[in-house]
Scaffold this motif. Structure first.
Motif, PDB file in Angstrom:
ATOM      1  N   GLY A   4      26.938  22.224  26.366  1.00  4.95           N
ATOM      2  CA  GLY A   4      27.944  22.522  27.474  1.00  4.95           C
ATOM      3  C   GLY A   4      28.392  23.606  28.269  1.00  4.95           C
ATOM      4  N   THR A  28      28.002  22.498  31.804  1.00  3.80           N
ATOM      5  CA  THR A  28      29.347  21.782  32.096  1.00  3.80           C
ATOM      6  C   THR A  28      30.757  22.650  32.339  1.00  3.80           C
ATOM      7  OG1 THR A  28      28.557  20.109  30.419  1.00  3.80           O
ATOM      8  CG2 THR A  28      30.893  19.882  31.352  1.00  3.80           C
ATOM      9  N   LEU A  80      32.444  22.493  36.499  1.00  5.53           N
ATOM     10  CA  LEU A  80      34.263  21.814  36.308  1.00  5.53           C
ATOM     11  C   LEU A  80      34.535  22.434  37.272  1.00  5.53           C
ATOM     12  CD1 LEU A  80      34.148  21.750  32.884  1.00  5.53           C
ATOM     13  CD2 LEU A  80      34.817  19.800  34.223  1.00  5.53           C
ATOM     14  N   SER A 137      34.509  15.727  39.997  1.00  9.75           N
ATOM     15  CA  SER A 137      34.949  15.996  38.482  1.00  9.75           C
ATOM     16  C   SER A 137      33.813  15.930  37.852  1.00  9.75           C
ATOM     17  CB  SER A 137      35.672  14.526  38.294  1.00  9.75           C
ATOM     18  OG  SER A 137      33.868  13.813  38.891  1.00  9.75           O
ATOM     19  N   VAL A 138      33.306  15.909  36.676  1.00 10.18           N
ATOM     20  CA  VAL A 138      31.634  15.904  36.274  1.00 10.18           C
ATOM     21  C   VAL A 138      31.456  14.516  35.410  1.00 10.18           C
ATOM     22  CG1 VAL A 138      30.506  16.977  34.580  1.00 10.18           C
ATOM     23  CG2 VAL A 138      31.775  18.633  36.246  1.00 10.18           C
ATOM     24  N   ALA A 190      29.054  13.476  31.739  1.00 11.07           N
ATOM     25  CA  ALA A 190      28.480  14.164  31.297  1.00 11.07           C
ATOM     26  C   ALA A 190      28.163  13.019  30.430  1.00 11.07           C
ATOM     27  CB  ALA A 190      29.380  14.930  30.252  1.00 11.07           C
ATOM     28  N   PRO A 192      34.989  17.462  25.039  1.00  3.76           N
ATOM     29  CA  PRO A 192      36.150  17.497  25.901  1.00  3.76           C
ATOM     30  C   PRO A 192      37.000  18.859  24.895  1.00  3.76           C
ATOM     31  CG  PRO A 192      34.937  15.481  25.302  1.00  3.76           C
ATOM     32  CD  PRO A 192      34.370  16.777  24.643  1.00  3.76           C
ATOM     33  N   ALA A 227      35.590  22.030  26.490  1.00  2.00           N
ATOM     34  CA  ALA A 227      36.516  22.316  28.481  1.00  2.00           C
ATOM     35  C   ALA A 227      37.659  22.428  28.228  1.00  2.00           C
ATOM     36  CB  ALA A 227      36.003  20.805  28.963  1.00  2.00           C
ATOM     37  N   ARG A 237      38.313  17.131  34.650  1.00  2.00           N
ATOM     38  CA  ARG A 237      37.496  16.924  35.685  1.00  2.00           C
ATOM     39  C   ARG A 237      36.460  16.500  34.700  1.00  2.00           C
ATOM     40  NH1 ARG A 237      37.557  21.872  40.020  1.00  2.00           N
ATOM     41  NH2 ARG A 237      39.651  21.827  40.728  1.00  2.00           N
ATOM     42  N   LEU A 238      36.796  16.259  33.574  1.00  2.00           N
ATOM     43  CA  LEU A 238      35.280  16.160  32.350  1.00  2.00           C
ATOM     44  C   LEU A 238      35.788  14.500  32.422  1.00  2.00           C
ATOM     45  CD1 LEU A 238      32.648  16.368  31.049  1.00  2.00           C
ATOM     46  CD2 LEU A 238      33.697  18.208  29.233  1.00  2.00           C
ATOM     47  N   ARG A 239      34.789  13.578  31.965  1.00  2.00           N
ATOM     48  CA  ARG A 239      34.374  12.469  31.517  1.00  2.00           C
ATOM     49  C   ARG A 239      33.577  12.314  31.124  1.00  2.00           C
ATOM     50  NH1 ARG A 239      33.650   7.908  35.692  1.00  2.00           N
ATOM     51  NH2 ARG A 239      32.788   9.778  36.818  1.00  2.00           N
ATOM     52  N   VAL A 240      32.646  12.641  29.598  1.00  2.00           N
ATOM     53  CA  VAL A 240      31.961  12.297  28.846  1.00  2.00           C
ATOM     54  C   VAL A 240      31.908  10.904  28.347  1.00  2.00           C
ATOM     55  CG1 VAL A 240      30.846  13.117  26.700  1.00  2.00           C
ATOM     56  CG2 VAL A 240      32.359  14.908  27.782  1.00  2.00           C
TER      57      VAL A 240
END
Length: 290
Positions: free
Chosen positions: A64, A67, A71, A76-77, A79, A91, A94, A104-107
């Motif tokens: 990360g 990442t 952010l 948004s990001v 990953a 996650p 983050a 804002r993060l999607r994995v």
């Protein structure tokens, strides 16, 4: 979309602690080298020239480091991570280090070489920018795959092996101009965007690294991409041969290759490394119209 929030970036001790916690040992097979220098990570994000509305696609986020710096800089990001242990931890990292931005993060647990547009669009807006420290063994095919899958991808900044960066950004006439140069040029204008020192990675790689920046532009022809790329592969399969000879198998014979080249306005005695992407497109067009 900077709102005053910031991420606490990972330093060398953080990277080693996380790796130990997860019992992760960077593997050569997956091309893993984790970045642990906050200044380098900030420089990469600044060089990416992201807009607050950009949706960033990051490939191989690892622990990360990058990442967390992305952010605050984007809407948004998304990953994409192939390692389930790393994908599950990201996650939480983050949330711990950037609680205001973690939403804002999607994995996505997936193989970037096989990920589809539908998967990448499934839970949110389409990615507009690719920013990634790419696994060096698959860097070029991943970039080409993503540009093909995602017309929404308008720009990118990728960290790759230095020699690969040279090939991706090379123009006609360069000694390192070849298949990766032409195929990337089909989608985008690319340039080398500076070196990255070995010491910012753990483990320290035995190769030099560099950034490549690209900006999508209209494709130079309406000819089928598969036709164009088969032509490019054939043209560079025997670099020392003239195009008339190198394209004999592709065109059916050396004589037919010569005719095609002349009808496209290309000297049959030229070599592949002398031709621009638009030259190749004209040859591909001649092959389908003839």
């Amino acid at each position: 979309m900077s709102n005053g929030s910031a991420s606490a970036l990972l330093g060398p001790a953080d990277v080693r602690r996380l790796a130990a916690e997860l019992d992760v040992r960077p593997t050569k097979k997956l091309g893993q080298n984790f970045m642990h220098d906050p200044n380098t990570v900030r420089r990469i994000v600044a060089s990416a020239q992201l807009d607050p509305d950009d949706v960033v696609l990051e490939i191989g986020p690892g622990l990360g480091s990058l990442t967390l710096a992305l952010l605050p800089a984007a809407r948004s990001v998304l990953a994409v991570e192939i390692d389930p242990v790393l994908a599950e931890r990201l996650p939480r990292t983050a949330a711990e280090r950037a609680p205001d931005l973690a939403g804002r993060l999607r994995v996505l647990l997936a193989d970037a070489m096989r990920v589809t547009a539908d998967q990448l669009r499934a839970d949110g807006p389409e990615p507009t920018a690719l920013v990634a420290n790419l696994p060096y063994n698959i860097a070029v095919p991943v970039v080409l795959h993503l540009l093909a899958e995602l017309p929404s991808l308008a720009k990118g900044l990728v960290l790759v092996q230095s020699e690969v960066a040279d090939r991706m950004a090379a123009g006609p006439g360069s000694k390192v101009y070849g298949v990766p140069s032409v195929k990337l040029a089909w989608y985008a204008a690319a340039r080398r965007a500076g070196p990255v020192p070995r010491a910012v990675f753990w483990p320290v790689p035995n190769v030099d690294s560099a950034l490549v920046s690209f900006t999508r532009r209209p494709e130079p022809s309406t000819v089928e991409r598969a036709t164009m790329f088969a032509l490019v592969d054939a043209a560079f399969s025997q670099r020392r041969k003239t195009l008339r000879a190198a394209l004999a198998g592709w065109a059916g014979s050396a004589a037919q290759a010569g005719e095609l080249l002349r009808s496209a306005g290309v000297d049959p005695g030229a070599r592949g490394e002398q031709l621009s992407v638009t030259d190749f497109a004209r040859i591909a067009e001649a092959s389908v119209s003839g």
